[in-house]
Scaffold this active site. Structure first.
Site, short mmCIF file in Angstrom:
data_model
loop_
_atom_site.label_atom_id
_atom_site.label_comp_id
_atom_site.label_asym_id
_atom_site.label_seq_id
_atom_site.Cartn_x
_atom_site.Cartn_y
_atom_site.Cartn_z
N SER A 161 0.85 -1.20 0.00
CA SER A 161 0.00 0.00 0.00
C SER A 161 0.88 1.25 0.00
O SER A 161 2.00 1.23 0.53
CB SER A 161 -0.87 0.02 1.27
OG SER A 161 -1.47 1.29 1.42
N TYR A 174 -1.06 -1.12 10.31
CA TYR A 174 -1.24 -1.36 8.87
C TYR A 174 -0.01 -0.90 8.08
O TYR A 174 0.50 -1.63 7.23
CB TYR A 174 -2.50 -0.63 8.41
CG TYR A 174 -2.86 -0.85 6.97
CD1 TYR A 174 -3.42 -2.05 6.53
CD2 TYR A 174 -2.67 0.15 6.02
CE1 TYR A 174 -3.77 -2.25 5.20
CE2 TYR A 174 -3.02 -0.03 4.69
CZ TYR A 174 -3.58 -1.23 4.28
OH TYR A 174 -3.92 -1.41 2.97
P1 NAP Z 1 -11.41 -5.79 1.05
O1 NAP Z 1 -12.49 -5.46 0.07
O2 NAP Z 1 -11.64 -5.54 2.49
O3 NAP Z 1 -11.00 -7.32 0.82
C1 NAP Z 1 -10.08 -7.94 1.65
C2 NAP Z 1 -9.94 -9.39 1.23
O4 NAP Z 1 -9.03 -10.03 2.13
C3 NAP Z 1 -11.26 -10.13 1.30
O5 NAP Z 1 -11.37 -10.99 0.20
C4 NAP Z 1 -11.14 -10.94 2.59
O6 NAP Z 1 -11.87 -12.15 2.46
C5 NAP Z 1 -9.63 -11.21 2.63
N1 NAP Z 1 -9.16 -11.51 3.99
C6 NAP Z 1 -9.15 -10.69 5.07
N2 NAP Z 1 -8.67 -11.34 6.14
C7 NAP Z 1 -8.38 -12.60 5.72
C8 NAP Z 1 -7.87 -13.76 6.36
N3 NAP Z 1 -7.55 -13.77 7.66
N4 NAP Z 1 -7.69 -14.88 5.63
C9 NAP Z 1 -8.00 -14.90 4.31
N5 NAP Z 1 -8.50 -13.85 3.65
C10 NAP Z 1 -8.68 -12.70 4.34
O7 NAP Z 1 -10.07 -5.03 0.71
P2 NAP Z 1 -9.41 -4.54 -0.66
O8 NAP Z 1 -9.55 -3.07 -0.71
O9 NAP Z 1 -9.85 -5.36 -1.82
O10 NAP Z 1 -7.88 -4.83 -0.30
C11 NAP Z 1 -7.14 -5.91 -0.81
C12 NAP Z 1 -5.68 -5.67 -0.51
O11 NAP Z 1 -5.27 -4.42 -1.06
C13 NAP Z 1 -5.37 -5.58 0.99
O12 NAP Z 1 -4.15 -6.21 1.26
C14 NAP Z 1 -5.25 -4.09 1.22
O13 NAP Z 1 -4.43 -3.79 2.32
C15 NAP Z 1 -4.66 -3.62 -0.09
N6 NAP Z 1 -4.88 -2.21 -0.37
C16 NAP Z 1 -6.12 -1.71 -0.53
C17 NAP Z 1 -6.28 -0.35 -0.78
C18 NAP Z 1 -7.63 0.30 -0.98
O14 NAP Z 1 -7.67 1.53 -1.13
N7 NAP Z 1 -8.71 -0.43 -1.04
C19 NAP Z 1 -5.16 0.49 -0.84
C20 NAP Z 1 -3.91 -0.06 -0.65
C21 NAP Z 1 -3.77 -1.42 -0.42
P3 NAP Z 1 -12.67 -12.88 3.64
O15 NAP Z 1 -13.22 -11.81 4.52
O16 NAP Z 1 -13.67 -13.66 2.88
O17 NAP Z 1 -11.65 -13.73 4.31
#
Ligand code: NAP
Length: 267
Positions: A161, A174
């Site tokens: 991130s 984080y």
């Molecule tokens: P999201 O919509 O909250 O999705 C998170 C995903 O991670 C879900 O599929 C969730 O699935 C899975 N997850 C969470 N805890 C888990 C666990 N213990 N075991 C297995 N799976 C788990 O978030 P997103 O925005 O798509 O983010 C995805 C990645 O991108 C993350 O690493 C996040 O830090 C990174 N990111 C996001 C942003 C942003 O602006 N959105 C920015 C920078 C980085 P389940 O709940 O079904 O397990």
């Protein structure tokens, strides 16, 4: 007699028929594939021809993503996984390797936030985020890298991130986990380069997903003023970068962190 080439023949002879990102026959494991960025990455890799193993805790959501992929002619299989549990990681990766024979592309995408000011943050909230975001990525990589070594070809892509690069008030846990992923990426890249395995990170900026839905309107407006491209990112923006790093076209890139952030941070 003059040969008449069809448009397709011409494309083939010029090497234009592939997009340089074809992943036919490749097996990819994507964590956190039940929604958001992970779901988009799975769909993009499947579109490029990879068979995708979709892993997360919510099996029902994974089934829906798999159905979408198979309906479009792709190949997907669903695996329950909790990346905060070493036992679950071992069970999941063993099942994927038994079912699909190998893992050549690993996308460490599963991640959580548990925000709070540093002074008041509980140790349990600090450790839970490190455990899921960083330790999970390490253990997953450890569990599948021998399969890549055997194939002498592999791609590990860690979703970090912008917050891991510039920090964020209220996110010590984080940002530490995401900065840790960048170090993990560089060290793994050095260890496995001689085996034909590249290890890279993608650093999203502010992407419209469930994770960023909690921001207030005022926070959104303020963030937008700091993004040179003047829009939030989409999960498809991140998936495109992941598909590129997974492709043969990215074979000479390793240890890199690819910023996909609309210009909010230029490292
Ligand atoms: P999201 O919509 O909250 O999705 C998170 C995903 O991670 C879900 O599929 C969730 O699935 C899975 N997850 C969470 N805890 C888990 C666990 N213990 N075991 C297995 N799976 C788990 O978030 P997103 O925005 O798509 O983010 C995805 C990645 O991108 C993350 O690493 C996040 O830090 C990174 N990111 C996001 C942003 C942003 O602006 N959105 C920015 C920078 C980085 P389940 O709940 O079904 O397990």
């Amino acid at each position: 007699m003059e040969a008449i080439l069809s448009q397709q023949d011409m494309k083939d002879s010029l090497g234009l028929s592939g997009d340089g990102q074809r992943l036919s026959g490749r097996i990819a494991l994507i964590t956190g594939a039940s929604q958001g960025i992970g779901r988009a990455c799975a769909i993009q890799l499947a579109k490029a021809g990879a068979t995708v193993a979709l892993a997360a805790r919510s099996v029902a959501k994974l089934e829906a993503v798999a159905a979408e992929i198979t309906a479009a002619g792709g190949h997907a299989k669903v695996y329950a996984l909790d990346v905060s549990s070493e036992e679950s990681i071992k069970f999941c990766t063993k099942s994927v390797l038994a079912d699909l024979g190998k893992v050549e592309i690993l996308v460490n995408n599963a991640g959580i936030t548990k925000d709070g000011l540093a002074l008041r943050m509980r140790l349990s909230d600090f450790e839970a985020v490190l455990r899921t975001n960083l330790t999970g990525a390490f253990l997953l990589t450890q569990a599948v890298i021998s399969s890549m070594m055997k194939a002498r070809w592999g791609r590990v892509i860690n979703i970090t991130s912008v917050v891991g690069e510039i920090g964020a008030a209220g996110q010590v846990n984080y940002s530490a986990s995401k900065a840790g992923m960048i170090g993990l990426t560089k060290s793994l890249a050095r260890e496995f380069a001689s085996r034909g395995i590249t290890v890279n990170a993608v650093a999203p900026g502010f992407i419209q997903t469930a994770m960023t839905e909690e921001l207030t309107e005022a926070q959104r407006a303020s963030i937008l003023t700091q993004i040179p491209l003047a829009r939030y990112g989409t999960d498809a923006d991140i998936a495109a970068a992941v598909a590129f790093l997974a492709s043969d076209a990215a074979g000479y890139i390793t240890g890199h962190t690819l910023d996909v952030n609309g210009g909010i941070y230029m490292g």
